[in-house]
Motif scaffolding. Structure first.
Motif, mmCIF file in Angstrom:
data_model
loop_
_atom_site.group_PDB
_atom_site.id
_atom_site.type_symbol
_atom_site.label_atom_id
_atom_site.label_comp_id
_atom_site.label_asym_id
_atom_site.label_seq_id
_atom_site.Cartn_x
_atom_site.Cartn_y
_atom_site.Cartn_z
ATOM 1 N N LEU A 23 0.851 -1.187 0.000
ATOM 2 C CA LEU A 23 0.000 0.000 0.000
ATOM 3 C C LEU A 23 0.887 1.237 0.000
ATOM 4 N N PRO A 24 1.117 1.842 -1.189
ATOM 5 C CA PRO A 24 1.869 3.086 -1.227
ATOM 6 C C PRO A 24 1.038 4.220 -0.619
ATOM 7 N N GLY A 25 1.732 5.258 -0.189
ATOM 8 C CA GLY A 25 1.041 6.370 0.450
ATOM 9 C C GLY A 25 0.704 7.502 -0.496
ATOM 10 N N GLY A 26 1.001 8.697 -0.012
ATOM 11 C CA GLY A 26 0.478 9.905 -0.604
ATOM 12 C C GLY A 26 -0.719 10.272 0.250
ATOM 13 N N LEU A 27 -1.053 11.509 0.307
ATOM 14 C CA LEU A 27 -2.158 11.932 1.171
ATOM 15 C C LEU A 27 -3.523 11.545 0.600
ATOM 16 N N ALA A 28 -3.746 11.816 -0.681
ATOM 17 C CA ALA A 28 -5.065 11.588 -1.272
ATOM 18 C C ALA A 28 -5.344 10.114 -1.557
ATOM 19 N N ASN A 29 -4.310 9.349 -1.904
ATOM 20 C CA ASN A 29 -4.488 7.948 -2.284
ATOM 21 C C ASN A 29 -5.172 7.112 -1.201
#
Length: 180
Positions: free
Chosen positions: A72-78
């Motif tokens: 599960l990669p992150g990023g705020l919106a993902n």
């Protein structure tokens, strides 16, 4: 080793996708981009649009049983978008319940919280998620990478892009142990 990379159509932090993806390929594994919609996903470098990547499978049409692990990669919106997609949340929960290893970085543990799979586990994340993890029954720690082995599966978590090397090394080791 067939590994699902679950992402929303928009909002993944590009480096949190590309470095783990390449690590899986370098280890001889098959990374598979799974999303909530067909087509391409739009990655970001912080708040700026970056590259797009083709979707291999749609979460509504696959089973956790078809994969040996989940990243599960992150990023705020993902992860925030994934939390609102019942099939994505179910896929994460099913992966954990099947005893498959899961790796999540940065804001990605939000999806784990939504899937109700952090209770009784210890994990790390981007610091702003610590209250969410605690409220979901987990223990939050501030570490580059944390490996929580509980029951039949392993949960590998990490805080931020600067921790990617440690994250990739830890999840690849966990995935290899599970495969053996």
């Amino acid at each position: 080793m067939r590994i699902a990379f679950l992402m929303a159509p928009v909002g993944v932090e590009q480096i949190e996708l590309t470095e783990p993806w390449q690590a899986v390929k370098n280890a001889g594994g098959e990374p598979v981009l799974v999303s909530t919609k067909p087509g391409r996903i739009q990655a970001f470098r912080h708040l700026d649009r970056a590259d797009t990547f083709p979707v291999d499978e749609v979460v509504a049409e696959v089973s956790a049983e078809a994969f040996d692990g989940l990243v599960l990669p992150g990023g705020l919106a993902n992860p925030d978008a994934l939390r609102l997609d019942a099939r994505a949340v179910s896929f994460v929960r099913d992966t954990v319940e099947r005893g498959r290893p899961v790796a999540a970085i940065c804001h990605a543990p939000w999806t784990l919280v939504e899937a109700d799979v952090v209770r009784g586990r210890t994990l790390t994340s981007w610091p702003s998620l610590r209250t969410d993890v605690r409220n979901a029954g987990g223990t939050w720690v501030d570490e580059r990478v944390h490996v929580c082995e509980q029951g039949p599966n392993t949960l590998v978590t990490s805080r931020r892009p600067a921790d990617l090397k440690a994250f990739c090394d830890a999840f690849l080791a966990a995935f290899a142990r599970q495969a053996a």
